[in-house]
Design a protein around this motif. Structure first.
Motif, PDB file in Angstrom:
ATOM      1  N   MET A  44      48.092  36.206 -64.478  1.00  0.00           N
ATOM      2  CA  MET A  44      48.210  35.388 -63.527  1.00  0.00           C
ATOM      3  C   MET A  44      49.541  36.289 -62.439  1.00  0.00           C
ATOM      4  O   MET A  44      50.008  37.268 -62.202  1.00  0.00           O
ATOM      5  N   LEU A  45      48.859  35.871 -61.007  1.00  0.00           N
ATOM      6  CA  LEU A  45      49.901  36.715 -59.544  1.00  0.00           C
ATOM      7  C   LEU A  45      49.712  35.192 -58.918  1.00  0.00           C
ATOM      8  O   LEU A  45      49.770  34.962 -58.060  1.00  0.00           O
ATOM      9  N   ALA A  46      51.245  34.670 -59.386  1.00  0.00           N
ATOM     10  CA  ALA A  46      51.889  33.679 -59.028  1.00  0.00           C
ATOM     11  C   ALA A  46      53.132  33.318 -58.283  1.00  0.00           C
ATOM     12  O   ALA A  46      54.484  33.047 -59.574  1.00  0.00           O
ATOM     13  N   PRO A  47      53.212  34.333 -57.654  1.00  0.00           N
ATOM     14  CA  PRO A  47      54.558  34.491 -57.261  1.00  0.00           C
ATOM     15  C   PRO A  47      55.213  33.454 -56.658  1.00  0.00           C
ATOM     16  O   PRO A  47      56.593  32.560 -56.657  1.00  0.00           O
ATOM     17  N   TYR A  48      54.803  31.681 -56.248  1.00  0.00           N
ATOM     18  CA  TYR A  48      55.442  30.739 -56.171  1.00  0.00           C
ATOM     19  C   TYR A  48      55.649  30.173 -57.002  1.00  0.00           C
ATOM     20  O   TYR A  48      56.900  29.133 -57.589  1.00  0.00           O
ATOM     21  N   VAL A  49      54.565  29.650 -58.517  1.00  0.00           N
ATOM     22  CA  VAL A  49      55.405  29.321 -59.534  1.00  0.00           C
ATOM     23  C   VAL A  49      56.140  29.993 -60.269  1.00  0.00           C
ATOM     24  O   VAL A  49      57.476  29.252 -61.075  1.00  0.00           O
ATOM     25  N   GLU A  50      55.857  31.173 -60.393  1.00  0.00           N
ATOM     26  CA  GLU A  50      56.940  32.342 -60.919  1.00  0.00           C
ATOM     27  C   GLU A  50      58.536  31.708 -60.172  1.00  0.00           C
ATOM     28  O   GLU A  50      59.520  32.092 -60.707  1.00  0.00           O
ATOM     29  N   GLY A  51      58.301  31.440 -58.747  1.00  0.00           N
ATOM     30  CA  GLY A  51      59.823  31.218 -58.557  1.00  0.00           C
ATOM     31  C   GLY A  51      61.295  29.760 -59.284  1.00  0.00           C
ATOM     32  O   GLY A  51      62.107  30.050 -58.934  1.00  0.00           O
ATOM     33  N   GLU A  52      59.864  29.156 -59.340  1.00  0.00           N
ATOM     34  CA  GLU A  52      61.305  28.272 -60.771  1.00  0.00           C
ATOM     35  C   GLU A  52      61.963  29.102 -61.282  1.00  0.00           C
ATOM     36  O   GLU A  52      62.991  28.227 -60.897  1.00  0.00           O
ATOM     37  N   THR A  53      61.477  29.742 -62.015  1.00  0.00           N
ATOM     38  CA  THR A  53      63.139  30.417 -62.670  1.00  0.00           C
ATOM     39  C   THR A  53      62.924  32.463 -61.836  1.00  0.00           C
ATOM     40  O   THR A  53      64.385  32.342 -61.937  1.00  0.00           O
ATOM     41  N   ALA A  54      62.526  33.121 -61.344  1.00  0.00           N
ATOM     42  CA  ALA A  54      62.225  34.129 -60.821  1.00  0.00           C
ATOM     43  C   ALA A  54      63.541  34.485 -60.093  1.00  0.00           C
ATOM     44  O   ALA A  54      63.237  32.725 -59.218  1.00  0.00           O
ATOM     45  N   ALA A  55      64.089  35.283 -59.395  1.00  0.00           N
ATOM     46  CA  ALA A  55      64.838  35.454 -58.514  1.00  0.00           C
ATOM     47  C   ALA A  55      63.800  35.951 -57.413  1.00  0.00           C
ATOM     48  O   ALA A  55      62.872  36.383 -57.848  1.00  0.00           O
ATOM     49  N   PRO A  56      64.344  35.287 -55.799  1.00  0.00           N
ATOM     50  CA  PRO A  56      63.307  35.567 -54.987  1.00  0.00           C
ATOM     51  C   PRO A  56      63.492  36.877 -54.822  1.00  0.00           C
ATOM     52  O   PRO A  56      61.826  37.276 -54.413  1.00  0.00           O
ATOM     53  N   GLU A  57      63.858  38.299 -55.459  1.00  0.00           N
ATOM     54  CA  GLU A  57      63.026  39.026 -55.186  1.00  0.00           C
ATOM     55  C   GLU A  57      62.044  39.428 -55.161  1.00  0.00           C
ATOM     56  O   GLU A  57      61.168  40.501 -55.511  1.00  0.00           O
ATOM     57  N   VAL A  58      61.635  39.337 -56.579  1.00  0.00           N
ATOM     58  CA  VAL A  58      60.167  38.838 -57.547  1.00  0.00           C
ATOM     59  C   VAL A  58      59.710  38.487 -56.633  1.00  0.00           C
ATOM     60  O   VAL A  58      58.180  39.117 -56.195  1.00  0.00           O
ATOM     61  N   ALA A  59      59.396  37.026 -56.092  1.00  0.00           N
ATOM     62  CA  ALA A  59      58.286  36.128 -55.358  1.00  0.00           C
ATOM     63  C   ALA A  59      57.909  37.372 -54.185  1.00  0.00           C
ATOM     64  O   ALA A  59      57.017  37.790 -53.393  1.00  0.00           O
ATOM     65  N   ARG A  60      59.032  38.182 -53.121  1.00  0.00           N
ATOM     66  CA  ARG A  60      59.228  39.067 -51.803  1.00  0.00           C
ATOM     67  C   ARG A  60      58.245  40.574 -53.320  1.00  0.00           C
ATOM     68  O   ARG A  60      57.481  40.584 -52.171  1.00  0.00           O
ATOM     69  N   LEU A  61      58.471  41.088 -54.093  1.00  0.00           N
ATOM     70  CA  LEU A  61      57.884  42.442 -54.535  1.00  0.00           C
ATOM     71  C   LEU A  61      56.593  41.585 -54.691  1.00  0.00           C
ATOM     72  O   LEU A  61      55.256  42.523 -54.371  1.00  0.00           O
ATOM     73  N   GLY A  62      56.113  40.391 -55.245  1.00  0.00           N
ATOM     74  CA  GLY A  62      54.707  40.027 -55.519  1.00  0.00           C
ATOM     75  C   GLY A  62      54.151  39.144 -54.396  1.00  0.00           C
ATOM     76  O   GLY A  62      52.569  39.054 -54.690  1.00  0.00           O
ATOM     77  N   ALA A  63      54.602  39.255 -53.512  1.00  0.00           N
ATOM     78  CA  ALA A  63      53.558  38.434 -52.298  1.00  0.00           C
ATOM     79  C   ALA A  63      52.501  39.028 -51.739  1.00  0.00           C
ATOM     80  O   ALA A  63      50.945  38.732 -51.426  1.00  0.00           O
ATOM     81  N   SER A  64      52.189  41.166 -51.834  1.00  0.00           N
ATOM     82  CA  SER A  64      50.944  41.299 -51.466  1.00  0.00           C
ATOM     83  C   SER A  64      50.647  42.253 -52.962  1.00  0.00           C
ATOM     84  O   SER A  64      49.581  42.555 -52.811  1.00  0.00           O
ATOM     85  N   ALA A  65      50.820  40.980 -53.614  1.00  0.00           N
ATOM     86  CA  ALA A  65      50.212  41.773 -55.491  1.00  0.00           C
ATOM     87  C   ALA A  65      48.686  41.582 -54.980  1.00  0.00           C
ATOM     88  O   ALA A  65      47.542  42.347 -55.103  1.00  0.00           O
ATOM     89  N   ALA A  66      48.044  40.428 -54.875  1.00  0.00           N
ATOM     90  CA  ALA A  66      46.133  39.935 -54.886  1.00  0.00           C
ATOM     91  C   ALA A  66      46.181  40.753 -54.367  1.00  0.00           C
ATOM     92  O   ALA A  66      45.131  41.798 -54.971  1.00  0.00           O
ATOM     93  N   ASP A  67      46.642  41.019 -52.894  1.00  0.00           N
ATOM     94  CA  ASP A  67      45.889  42.511 -52.254  1.00  0.00           C
ATOM     95  C   ASP A  67      45.403  43.823 -52.481  1.00  0.00           C
ATOM     96  O   ASP A  67      44.302  44.481 -52.551  1.00  0.00           O
ATOM     97  N   TRP A  68      46.820  44.246 -53.143  1.00  0.00           N
ATOM     98  CA  TRP A  68      47.100  45.488 -53.920  1.00  0.00           C
ATOM     99  C   TRP A  68      45.511  45.578 -54.744  1.00  0.00           C
ATOM    100  O   TRP A  68      45.025  46.521 -55.183  1.00  0.00           O
ATOM    101  N   TRP A  69      46.016  44.714 -55.647  1.00  0.00           N
ATOM    102  CA  TRP A  69      44.931  44.964 -56.829  1.00  0.00           C
ATOM    103  C   TRP A  69      43.043  44.392 -56.319  1.00  0.00           C
ATOM    104  O   TRP A  69      42.536  45.515 -57.323  1.00  0.00           O
ATOM    105  N   ALA A  70      43.437  43.578 -55.479  1.00  0.00           N
ATOM    106  CA  ALA A  70      42.043  43.352 -54.974  1.00  0.00           C
ATOM    107  C   ALA A  70      41.415  44.631 -54.073  1.00  0.00           C
ATOM    108  O   ALA A  70      40.226  44.994 -53.984  1.00  0.00           O
ATOM    109  N   ALA A  71      42.160  45.569 -54.234  1.00  0.00           N
ATOM    110  CA  ALA A  71      41.757  46.523 -53.239  1.00  0.00           C
ATOM    111  C   ALA A  71      41.055  47.828 -54.241  1.00  0.00           C
ATOM    112  O   ALA A  71      40.581  48.932 -53.810  1.00  0.00           O
ATOM    113  N   ARG A  72      40.964  47.707 -54.870  1.00  0.00           N
ATOM    114  CA  ARG A  72      41.476  49.048 -56.303  1.00  0.00           C
ATOM    115  C   ARG A  72      40.654  48.024 -57.549  1.00  0.00           C
ATOM    116  O   ARG A  72      40.504  49.389 -58.091  1.00  0.00           O
ATOM    117  N   VAL A  73      40.712  46.889 -57.989  1.00  0.00           N
ATOM    118  CA  VAL A  73      40.078  46.378 -59.452  1.00  0.00           C
ATOM    119  C   VAL A  73      39.452  45.468 -59.240  1.00  0.00           C
ATOM    120  O   VAL A  73      38.986  44.371 -58.346  1.00  0.00           O
TER     121      VAL A  73
END
Ligand code: FAD
Length: 320
Positions: A44-73
């Motif tokens: 799951m590439l779920a920065p918003y849902v994970e925001g329930e318990t994760a530090a804001p840094e995690v959502a920031r790091l994850g903001a572009s994850a889907a684009d990064w993966w979609a360009a490569r896999v």
């Protein structure tokens, strides 16, 4: 030649990023290609849902994850994710809504429009439209294939003294070198149930741990995951299997007919604050502590590590 230890999501993302920048790398793993926590992930590439318990840094790091993966896999699905709760746990859904952003509320009808197989089962749901998911195994294989096409060697079942590596992505195996790194055990099931059709990750709020179902296509569903403060690498326990199965059944009674095709348990590497870190110890860089967000955060962390690595290399060159 830059040597990276560990061919999990951290090691392969770092290798990909460095190779894309024109650097010569190799990846060495002491286990099989299908080992490590990454192989068992939900994807799951779920920065918003994970925001329930994760530090804001995690959502920031994850903001572009889907684009990064979609360009490569292949197979990155941008269908959003749903959070639901049984009627008796309605208060849990309210609490979850208050602690997260990026969602809109769906009533019974709207939920059924998105996922017809959930028709009439939940009176209210939260829809996180901008989230995505992927199949971790497909993604890891595709990264490895992409690296090989660039001439990068990936050696499995190969032992190397960690001191000889430049970048250490050994996950929980690096804990002796990284003070505070701990294991958070996650257990999962894989079900084959072609009679149930769900098309996006669905999280069922549960008093003990968040249970989710991730569709893999062709009637396969990954059910995860426990969160246990334990470094026991052994097989799934009966209690955990029962809890995961019961959650799947609560989500859709059709799962009663599912074939259990796989069970597994993995050790997530985590620091005390559950935020990943890049650290340089001695002459070696570490990327570790990806906790439950390896696929979400590894791409951005790999880019950060590549920047820091390039800067340090330039400084060393200038000093000579
Ligand atoms: C059940 C479960 C569900 C999850 N779901 C999600 C999810 O939906 N989304 C998400 O983003 N994250 C998820 N995660 C978290 C994610 O899987 C982890 O954050 C991630 O796998 C950590 O990656 P890693 O590369 O650091 O470690 P690993 O994947 O454990 O890789 C470490 C590698 O290092 C190798 N190694 C160990 N020792 C040595 C050595 N001495 N020399 C060479 N190699 C060595 C190992 O063989 C292994 O291949 C989940 C985790 C679990 C367990």
């Amino acid at each position: 030649m830059i040597t990276i230890l560990g061919a999990g999501v951290a090691g392969l993302c770092v290798a990909t990023t460095l190779a894309e920048r024109g650097l010569q790398v190799q990846v060495v793993d002491n286990g099989p290609a299908d080992g490590g926590a990454s192989w068992l992930a939900g994807g799951m590439l779920a920065p918003y849902v994970e925001g329930e318990t994760a530090a804001p840094e995690v959502a920031r790091l994850g903001a572009s994850a889907a684009d990064w993966w979609a360009a490569r896999v292949p197979g990155v699905m941008r269908r959003g994710s749903l959070v639901v709760a049984p009627a008796r746990d309605r208060a849990e859904l309210e609490r979850f809504a208050a602690r997260t952003t990026g969602h809109r509320r769906l009533d019974t009808e709207a939920t059924a429009t998105l996922e017809p197989d959930l028709a009439g089962r939940f009176t209210s749901a939260l829809f996180y439209a901008d989230e995505a998911h992927l199949d971790p195994r497909t993604a890891l294989r595709a990264l490895a294939d992409g690296l090989r096409q660039r001439g990068v060697a990936i050696r499995s079942n190969t032992r190397l003294d960690p001191e000889q590596a430049d970048i250490d992505c050994r996950g929980i195996a690096a804990r002796a070198d990284l003070p505070g790194l701990r294991a958070v055990r996650g257990e999962m099931l894989m079900l084959h149930c072609p009679s149930v059709t769900l098309t996006r990750p669905i999280r069922l709020l549960h008093p003990r741990f968040p249970v989710y179902v991730v569709p893999r296509g062709h009637g396969l569903y990954m059910i995860g995951a426990t969160m246990l403060e334990s470094d026991d690498p052994g097989p799934i326990t009966l209690r955990s299997a029962m809890e995961l199965m019961s959650a799947a059944f609560t989500l859709h009674p059709g799962f009663a007919e599912a074939a259990i095709v796989e069970t597994g348990s993995g050790l997530r590497p985590a620091f005390a604050d559950n935020v990943p870190r890049i650290v340089k110890l001695g002459g070696r860089w570490h990327l570790n502590g990806l906790y439950r967000h390896g696929f979400l955060t590894a791409p951005a962390l790999a880019e950060q590590l590549a920047d820091q690595f390039a800067l340090a290399t330039q400084e060393t060159a200038l000093a000579h």
